[in-house]
Design a protein around this motif. Structure first.
Motif, mmCIF file in Angstrom:
data_model
loop_
_atom_site.group_PDB
_atom_site.id
_atom_site.type_symbol
_atom_site.label_atom_id
_atom_site.label_comp_id
_atom_site.label_asym_id
_atom_site.label_seq_id
_atom_site.Cartn_x
_atom_site.Cartn_y
_atom_site.Cartn_z
ATOM 1 N N ARG A 91 -5.600 -9.539 -4.782
ATOM 2 C CA ARG A 91 -6.061 -8.221 -5.215
ATOM 3 C C ARG A 91 -5.124 -7.571 -6.232
ATOM 4 O O ARG A 91 -5.394 -6.473 -6.703
ATOM 5 C CB ARG A 91 -6.251 -7.300 -4.000
ATOM 6 C CG ARG A 91 -7.135 -7.922 -2.922
ATOM 7 C CD ARG A 91 -7.525 -6.951 -1.842
ATOM 8 N NE ARG A 91 -8.611 -6.066 -2.258
ATOM 9 C CZ ARG A 91 -9.886 -6.432 -2.359
ATOM 10 N NH1 ARG A 91 -10.252 -7.670 -2.112
ATOM 11 N NH2 ARG A 91 -10.799 -5.556 -2.714
ATOM 12 N N VAL A 106 -11.428 -0.311 -9.048
ATOM 13 C CA VAL A 106 -12.828 -0.013 -8.729
ATOM 14 C C VAL A 106 -13.069 1.492 -8.643
ATOM 15 O O VAL A 106 -14.067 2.009 -9.135
ATOM 16 C CB VAL A 106 -13.231 -0.706 -7.411
ATOM 17 C CG1 VAL A 106 -14.573 -0.194 -6.908
ATOM 18 C CG2 VAL A 106 -13.289 -2.220 -7.608
ATOM 19 N N THR A 107 -12.144 2.221 -8.039
ATOM 20 C CA THR A 107 -12.316 3.671 -7.870
ATOM 21 C C THR A 107 -11.678 4.483 -8.987
ATOM 22 O O THR A 107 -11.761 5.706 -8.996
ATOM 23 C CB THR A 107 -11.699 4.122 -6.533
ATOM 24 O OG1 THR A 107 -10.311 3.765 -6.498
ATOM 25 C CG2 THR A 107 -12.424 3.462 -5.363
ATOM 26 N N ASP A 148 0.838 -1.204 0.000
ATOM 27 C CA ASP A 148 0.000 0.000 0.000
ATOM 28 C C ASP A 148 0.868 1.248 0.000
ATOM 29 O O ASP A 148 0.617 2.198 -0.762
ATOM 30 C CB ASP A 148 -0.934 0.011 1.215
ATOM 31 C CG ASP A 148 -2.030 -1.033 1.118
ATOM 32 O OD1 ASP A 148 -2.315 -1.511 -0.003
ATOM 33 O OD2 ASP A 148 -2.614 -1.370 2.169
ATOM 34 N N ASP A 164 -8.610 -2.698 -5.783
ATOM 35 C CA ASP A 164 -9.308 -1.603 -5.108
ATOM 36 C C ASP A 164 -9.214 -0.311 -5.911
ATOM 37 O O ASP A 164 -10.171 0.474 -5.961
ATOM 38 C CB ASP A 164 -8.731 -1.391 -3.711
ATOM 39 C CG ASP A 164 -8.957 -2.591 -2.798
ATOM 40 O OD1 ASP A 164 -9.664 -3.543 -3.217
ATOM 41 O OD2 ASP A 164 -8.406 -2.592 -1.683
ATOM 42 N N GLU A 165 -8.066 -0.091 -6.545
ATOM 43 C CA GLU A 165 -7.879 1.146 -7.314
ATOM 44 C C GLU A 165 -8.500 1.046 -8.701
ATOM 45 O O GLU A 165 -8.860 2.066 -9.291
ATOM 46 C CB GLU A 165 -6.395 1.476 -7.375
ATOM 47 C CG GLU A 165 -5.871 1.874 -6.007
ATOM 48 C CD GLU A 165 -4.411 1.551 -5.772
ATOM 49 O OE1 GLU A 165 -3.913 1.901 -4.677
ATOM 50 O OE2 GLU A 165 -3.775 0.942 -6.652
ATOM 51 N N HIS A 216 -4.039 -2.808 -9.054
ATOM 52 C CA HIS A 216 -4.621 -3.280 -7.799
ATOM 53 C C HIS A 216 -6.139 -3.177 -7.891
ATOM 54 O O HIS A 216 -6.673 -2.160 -8.352
ATOM 55 C CB HIS A 216 -4.105 -2.450 -6.621
ATOM 56 C CG HIS A 216 -4.406 -3.039 -5.279
ATOM 57 N ND1 HIS A 216 -5.621 -2.881 -4.658
ATOM 58 C CD2 HIS A 216 -3.649 -3.817 -4.445
ATOM 59 C CE1 HIS A 216 -5.608 -3.504 -3.498
ATOM 60 N NE2 HIS A 216 -4.424 -4.093 -3.347
#
Length: 304
Positions: free
Chosen positions: A99, A252-253, A13, A249-250, A247
């Motif tokens: 992920r 998705v956003t 992260d 999560d990134e 990644h």
């Protein structure tokens, strides 16, 4: 200011945050990168036998050299050992394998003194990978297969990190490139006529940063960094491997590094494989990216 971190032990992260701010990470060779390079050397040396791959350009006519690359490079990409070793590299670097998604590694050649700079040995002009339709969170990983030096390395033009450049990315669509441009690589001869994203104004190449690692030493950097293939004057062909990660999560956003100047269309979203099981990015996320006007649009993607 851009910082180069050498063998810095941080979690993934933190590393991604640093990379999205324009910093670079450099790693010493590891067991997995050594094994990947050894696989590449075995394949290269078999393909160019009886000549050493870094010297073969002096013994072969350009057409024969190009024919060898036409077989060698896809063979490397599709060798199942490559995906397994990329997974192990990411595990060594502390990535969450459930992920983190990667694309298959590419074998690159940069010949010396202008022997072959087009098609399968294309010498990349200063560019950002964000001009070629990736998500903003794409991270590039690059490692040499044989010894390199400053005269055949890769150059980073870090003063452009916060400075936009006029470019032709608005004319680039990744899906069109897959249909036409990539398949025509071996037909380019000594002059590459394919339309690729490039700067449309003079690029100040200096100051530039060249990082020289040992074979298997690895450089990680954001796809938003302006970088180029150094004009090779070393007398030896540079052979390297690169692959890319994103990644979940990134994705998705749609977050990551800032988009200063990219206007490309299409998306590379379908190329990435989850490190844990080699599955593709979920269809619902792929569908959202295909709906975007460009792959670099500043839009949040909310999962269903």
């Amino acid at each position: 200011m851009n910082t180069v971190y050498f063998d810095k032990h941080v979690d993934d992260d933190r590393r991604r945050r640093d990379l999205y701010e324009g910093h670079l990470y450099v790693y010493s060779p590891s067991p997995a990168t050594d094994e990947l390079c050894e696989l590449a050397r075995e394949m290269c040396e078999e393909a160019f036998a009886p000549y050493l791959p870094v010297d073969a350009q002096y013994m072969l006519p350009v057409d024969r050299y190009n024919d060898i690359l036409k077989t060698l490079k896809p063979a490397f990409i599709h060798d199942p050992r490559c995906k397994e070793l990329i997974r192990e590299i990411l595990n060594e670097k502390g990535c969450d394998l459930d992920r983190t998604y990667f694309d298959v590694p590419r074998l690159r050649t940069a010949t010396s003194d202008g022997y072959l700079t087009s098609g399968l040995a294309y010498a990349f002009k200063p560019h950002r990978d964000t001009w070629y339709s990736p998500p903003r969170c794409q991270i590039n990983w690059w490692l040499p297969v044989y010894e390199i030096e400053s005269e055949n390395a890769m150059a980073f033009h870090t003063h452009y990190w916060n400075r936009p450049l006029k470019n032709s990315s608005s004319e680039f669509n990744y899906q069109d490139w897959n249909v036409d441009g990539r398949k025509a690589a071996h037909k380019q001869g000594t002059q590459d006529k394919r339309r690729q994203s490039e700067a449309l104004e003079p690029v100040e190449l200096d100051p530039q940063l060249r990082l020289v690692t040992k074979p298997g030493g690895m450089i990680a950097f954001s796809a938003a960094h302006l970088h180029s293939t150094v004009p090779n004057t070393s007398g030896r062909t540079r052979i390297s491997i690169d692959f890319r990660t994103v990644h979940f999560d990134e994705l998705v956003t749609n977050s990551g590094a800032p988009n200063l100047d990219s206007a490309c269309t299409g998306t590379t979203i379908g190329d990435y494989l989850r490190a844990s099981d080699f599955s593709h990015v979920p269809d619902r996320i792929q569908d959202e990216y295909h709906k975007l006007e460009t792959s670099c649009a500043q839009t949040s993607l909310v999962p269903n």
